[in-house]
Every structure is written in C-alpha cells, then in structure tokens.
Design a protein around this motif. Structure first.
Motif, PDB file in Angstrom:
ATOM      1  N   LEU A 101       0.829  -1.205   0.000  1.00 57.11           N
ATOM      2  CA  LEU A 101       0.000   0.000   0.000  1.00 57.11           C
ATOM      3  C   LEU A 101       0.865   1.257   0.000  1.00 57.11           C
ATOM      4  CD1 LEU A 101      -2.792  -1.088   2.510  1.00 57.11           C
ATOM      5  CD2 LEU A 101      -2.822  -1.200   0.013  1.00 57.11           C
ATOM      6  N   ALA A 102       1.958   1.224   0.754  1.00 55.65           N
ATOM      7  CA  ALA A 102       2.879   2.371   0.788  1.00 55.65           C
ATOM      8  C   ALA A 102       3.491   2.610  -0.589  1.00 55.65           C
ATOM      9  CB  ALA A 102       3.970   2.142   1.835  1.00 55.65           C
ATOM     10  N   ALA A 103       3.830   1.538  -1.290  1.00 57.21           N
ATOM     11  CA  ALA A 103       4.398   1.679  -2.639  1.00 57.21           C
ATOM     12  C   ALA A 103       3.395   2.367  -3.570  1.00 57.21           C
ATOM     13  CB  ALA A 103       4.804   0.315  -3.187  1.00 57.21           C
ATOM     14  N   LEU A 104       2.129   1.968  -3.494  1.00 51.78           N
ATOM     15  CA  LEU A 104       1.102   2.597  -4.328  1.00 51.78           C
ATOM     16  C   LEU A 104       0.961   4.076  -3.976  1.00 51.78           C
ATOM     17  CD1 LEU A 104      -1.600  -0.219  -4.199  1.00 51.78           C
ATOM     18  CD2 LEU A 104      -0.252   0.439  -6.206  1.00 51.78           C
ATOM     19  N   GLN A 156       3.265   6.040  -2.802  1.00 51.71           N
ATOM     20  CA  GLN A 156       4.466   6.806  -3.156  1.00 51.71           C
ATOM     21  C   GLN A 156       4.661   6.951  -4.654  1.00 51.71           C
ATOM     22  OE1 GLN A 156       7.481   4.572  -1.125  1.00 51.71           O
ATOM     23  NE2 GLN A 156       6.768   5.199   0.893  1.00 51.71           N
ATOM     24  N   GLY A 157       4.081   6.058  -5.423  1.00 49.96           N
ATOM     25  CA  GLY A 157       4.299   6.019  -6.869  1.00 49.96           C
ATOM     26  C   GLY A 157       4.996   4.725  -7.225  1.00 49.96           C
ATOM     27  N   VAL A 158       4.519   4.094  -8.271  1.00 43.33           N
ATOM     28  CA  VAL A 158       5.005   2.775  -8.672  1.00 43.33           C
ATOM     29  C   VAL A 158       5.769   2.904  -9.984  1.00 43.33           C
ATOM     30  CG1 VAL A 158       4.278   0.440  -9.295  1.00 43.33           C
ATOM     31  CG2 VAL A 158       3.027   1.699  -7.547  1.00 43.33           C
ATOM     32  N   PRO A 159       6.978   2.316 -10.060  1.00 50.22           N
ATOM     33  CA  PRO A 159       7.684   2.329 -11.345  1.00 50.22           C
ATOM     34  C   PRO A 159       7.022   1.363 -12.336  1.00 50.22           C
ATOM     35  CG  PRO A 159       8.983   1.184  -9.667  1.00 50.22           C
ATOM     36  CD  PRO A 159       7.754   1.684  -8.992  1.00 50.22           C
ATOM     37  N   LEU A 160       6.616   1.902 -13.488  1.00 48.91           N
ATOM     38  CA  LEU A 160       6.052   1.108 -14.570  1.00 48.91           C
ATOM     39  C   LEU A 160       6.949   1.264 -15.786  1.00 48.91           C
ATOM     40  CD1 LEU A 160       2.295   2.151 -14.181  1.00 48.91           C
ATOM     41  CD2 LEU A 160       3.412   0.113 -13.254  1.00 48.91           C
ATOM     42  N   LYS A 161       6.702   0.508 -16.834  1.00 50.09           N
ATOM     43  CA  LYS A 161       7.535   0.598 -18.042  1.00 50.09           C
ATOM     44  C   LYS A 161       7.554   1.999 -18.633  1.00 50.09           C
ATOM     45  CE  LYS A 161       7.224  -4.208 -19.448  1.00 50.09           C
ATOM     46  NZ  LYS A 161       6.720  -5.166 -20.413  1.00 50.09           N
ATOM     47  N   PRO A 221       1.993   9.761  -7.019  1.00 51.07           N
ATOM     48  CA  PRO A 221       1.458   9.119  -5.816  1.00 51.07           C
ATOM     49  C   PRO A 221      -0.067   8.991  -5.892  1.00 51.07           C
ATOM     50  CG  PRO A 221       3.068  10.793  -5.230  1.00 51.07           C
ATOM     51  CD  PRO A 221       2.815  10.931  -6.706  1.00 51.07           C
ATOM     52  N   ALA A 222      -0.572   7.895  -5.358  1.00 47.09           N
ATOM     53  CA  ALA A 222      -2.017   7.627  -5.352  1.00 47.09           C
ATOM     54  C   ALA A 222      -2.524   7.663  -3.914  1.00 47.09           C
ATOM     55  CB  ALA A 222      -2.295   6.259  -5.973  1.00 47.09           C
ATOM     56  N   LYS A 223      -3.811   7.936  -3.781  1.00 49.79           N
ATOM     57  CA  LYS A 223      -4.475   7.796  -2.481  1.00 49.79           C
ATOM     58  C   LYS A 223      -5.019   6.381  -2.447  1.00 49.79           C
ATOM     59  CE  LYS A 223      -5.883  12.624  -2.571  1.00 49.79           C
ATOM     60  NZ  LYS A 223      -7.032  13.539  -2.774  1.00 49.79           N
ATOM     61  N   VAL A 224      -4.662   5.628  -1.405  1.00 45.60           N
ATOM     62  CA  VAL A 224      -5.016   4.215  -1.349  1.00 45.60           C
ATOM     63  C   VAL A 224      -5.521   3.857   0.038  1.00 45.60           C
ATOM     64  CG1 VAL A 224      -4.157   1.857  -1.644  1.00 45.60           C
ATOM     65  CG2 VAL A 224      -3.191   3.700  -3.016  1.00 45.60           C
ATOM     66  N   ALA A 225      -6.592   3.076   0.097  1.00 46.52           N
ATOM     67  CA  ALA A 225      -7.108   2.580   1.371  1.00 46.52           C
ATOM     68  C   ALA A 225      -7.743   1.215   1.162  1.00 46.52           C
ATOM     69  CB  ALA A 225      -8.148   3.541   1.940  1.00 46.52           C
ATOM     70  N   ARG A 226      -7.581   0.333   2.159  1.00 48.48           N
ATOM     71  CA  ARG A 226      -8.341  -0.913   2.162  1.00 48.48           C
ATOM     72  C   ARG A 226      -9.782  -0.548   2.498  1.00 48.48           C
ATOM     73  NH1 ARG A 226      -4.172  -2.567   5.595  1.00 48.48           N
ATOM     74  NH2 ARG A 226      -2.615  -3.793   4.524  1.00 48.48           N
ATOM     75  N   ILE A 227     -10.735  -1.197   1.831  1.00 44.54           N
ATOM     76  CA  ILE A 227     -12.149  -0.926   2.111  1.00 44.54           C
ATOM     77  C   ILE A 227     -12.901  -2.238   2.279  1.00 44.54           C
ATOM     78  CG2 ILE A 227     -12.167   1.320   0.929  1.00 44.54           C
ATOM     79  CD1 ILE A 227     -13.510  -0.083  -1.483  1.00 44.54           C
ATOM     80  N   GLU A 228     -14.064  -2.146   2.893  1.00 45.52           N
ATOM     81  CA  GLU A 228     -14.961  -3.298   2.988  1.00 45.52           C
ATOM     82  C   GLU A 228     -15.497  -3.601   1.588  1.00 45.52           C
ATOM     83  OE1 GLU A 228     -15.653  -5.126   5.772  1.00 45.52           O
ATOM     84  OE2 GLU A 228     -14.086  -3.897   6.703  1.00 45.52           O
ATOM     85  N   THR A 250      -1.386  -2.196  -9.480  1.00 47.61           N
ATOM     86  CA  THR A 250      -1.628  -3.275  -8.512  1.00 47.61           C
ATOM     87  C   THR A 250      -0.796  -4.512  -8.864  1.00 47.61           C
ATOM     88  OG1 THR A 250      -3.609  -4.131  -9.647  1.00 47.61           O
ATOM     89  CG2 THR A 250      -3.940  -2.430  -7.931  1.00 47.61           C
ATOM     90  N   ALA A 251      -0.644  -4.792 -10.150  1.00 51.14           N
ATOM     91  CA  ALA A 251       0.191  -5.928 -10.564  1.00 51.14           C
ATOM     92  C   ALA A 251       1.648  -5.698 -10.169  1.00 51.14           C
ATOM     93  CB  ALA A 251       0.071  -6.160 -12.063  1.00 51.14           C
ATOM     94  N   ALA A 252       2.111  -4.451 -10.276  1.00 50.78           N
ATOM     95  CA  ALA A 252       3.508  -4.133  -9.950  1.00 50.78           C
ATOM     96  C   ALA A 252       3.825  -4.361  -8.475  1.00 50.78           C
ATOM     97  CB  ALA A 252       3.821  -2.685 -10.331  1.00 50.78           C
ATOM     98  N   VAL A 253       2.817  -4.282  -7.615  1.00 52.02           N
ATOM     99  CA  VAL A 253       3.055  -4.540  -6.186  1.00 52.02           C
ATOM    100  C   VAL A 253       2.610  -5.958  -5.794  1.00 52.02           C
ATOM    101  CG1 VAL A 253       2.989  -2.098  -5.553  1.00 52.02           C
ATOM    102  CG2 VAL A 253       0.883  -3.463  -5.391  1.00 52.02           C
ATOM    103  N   GLY A 254       2.374  -6.806  -6.803  1.00 50.78           N
ATOM    104  CA  GLY A 254       2.109  -8.218  -6.553  1.00 50.78           C
ATOM    105  C   GLY A 254       0.664  -8.597  -6.300  1.00 50.78           C
ATOM    106  N   HIS A 255      -0.280  -7.721  -6.666  1.00 48.92           N
ATOM    107  CA  HIS A 255      -1.693  -7.995  -6.416  1.00 48.92           C
ATOM    108  C   HIS A 255      -2.522  -7.663  -7.655  1.00 48.92           C
ATOM    109  CE1 HIS A 255      -0.952  -8.867  -2.226  1.00 48.92           C
ATOM    110  NE2 HIS A 255      -0.093  -7.869  -2.261  1.00 48.92           N
ATOM    111  N   PRO A 256      -2.607  -8.596  -8.603  1.00 51.26           N
ATOM    112  CA  PRO A 256      -3.342  -8.335  -9.838  1.00 51.26           C
ATOM    113  C   PRO A 256      -4.795  -7.934  -9.572  1.00 51.26           C
ATOM    114  CG  PRO A 256      -2.158 -10.421  -9.964  1.00 51.26           C
ATOM    115  CD  PRO A 256      -2.047  -9.944  -8.552  1.00 51.26           C
TER     116      PRO A 256
END
Length: 181
Positions: free
Chosen positions: A89-92, A94-99, A105-112, A150-156
């Motif tokens: 979640l922290a990686a998302l 902060q910004g994720v390196p893509l090709k 940076p994205a705003k990210v939260a786990r939700i129900e 999400t795929a870049a941080v291991g969660h397709p």
C-alpha cells in the motif's frame, strides 16, 4: 447549453459509439445504451472495467476532464488478488515504477466489500487465494494504469470500477444506465 451525462458502463462495453473491430465481433458499444446525438466520452474506460464514464457535447469540458495536465482525480474500487500488506500500500501511495515511468502518488485505502451490482460474467474466484478491495485515487490517466500499478506490487486486479471523476460520482446509478449531471 453544455450537456454532461454520467453513464455507468457495464463490463464488456467499449467506451466508443462504434466498434472498429472485425465485422463478426459484434462487441457492445455506447450506442447500445445511449441514443443522444453529438455527445462524446471524456476519457476512456477499458472494455474489462466498469463504472463511471462522462460524456459531453463540449470539446472544452471534454479536454478539461480527460487531459492529464489538469490532474482530474479519478477514484476506483479495485478488487485485487491477495491481501496487500502495508509495504504494498505504501508503494502505491508513493508512486510505482512502470515501463512508461514512475506513477504519481495515489491515495489508497483498504475498504470493505462495496455494495455494488453483480458482474456478468462473474469474477473468477480461487478458493486458495484470498482477495480484498481497495479504493485507489489517481490524478493521471495512463493506459490500464491502476491494473498495472496493482500488478507491480504483486496484487493483480480482478475487478475495477470507476466510482468518481472529479466531483462527479456514480451514487446509485445502476449499471447500463445514464443520467444528466
């Protein structure tokens, strides 16, 4: 007077009024749901994504919504495979390196699990792999960006629903229906 339409695009529908695919493809398009002359999508939503798509008859408004330089925030409800840990979640955030470079940076939260419509066809579930939902807000619009993040941080991504663009929200709009803003 400028017209702005909020459309809840179903899974499998192209974000255009005609299908330029093969003659026998017969894929669903916006024209299967919206019969209003001279309105055009302000941005795109992939065929395998669902949710809010804005359409307008104003080129100026269309550009303001879709052009990345205006940094219009878009919020997605994202069902991902696995259970992302704090580092993912922290990686998302902060910004994720893509090709094509580092994302903003994205705003990210786990939700129900959100109270949403059933998807046709349903998402493929694997009993041995858990899944969870995230809310992800981005301010750029790269091709398939959220899925690639999400795929870049291991969660397709299993399911992606755009819930909000700027101040415009789905707010109870049933899948396959539209309303004037």
């Amino acid at each position: 007077m400028t017209r702005l339409i909020l459309f809840n695009k179903p899974f499998g529908v192209l974000s255009q009024f005609t299908d330029r695919g093969t003659a026998d493809s017969a894929r669903a398009t916006l024209s299967d749901f919206i019969d209003i002359p001279r309105v055009y999508p302000a941005g795109r939503l992939d065929r395998d994504s669902e949710g809010l798509l804005l359409l307008t008859d104003s080129g100026k408004l269309q550009a303001r919504i879709a052009n990345p330089r205006f940094k219009t925030e878009k919020t997605y409800l994202v069902q991902v495979e696995g259970l992302p840990d704090d580092a993912a979640l922290a990686a998302l955030r902060q910004g994720v390196p893509l090709k094509d470079g580092l994302t903003r940076p994205a705003k990210v939260a786990r939700i129900e699990v959100p109270d949403i419509w059933a998807r046709t066809p349903p998402v493929r579930y694997r009993k041995s792999v858990p899944d969870c939902w995230l809310s992800i807000t981005v301010s750029e619009g790269r091709n398939r960006q959220v899925r690639r993040m999400t795929a870049a941080v291991g969660h397709p991504t299993l399911r992606l629903i755009r819930a909000q663009i700027g101040d415009w929200r789905l707010d109870g709009l049933e899948t396959g229906t539209w309303r004037d803003a």
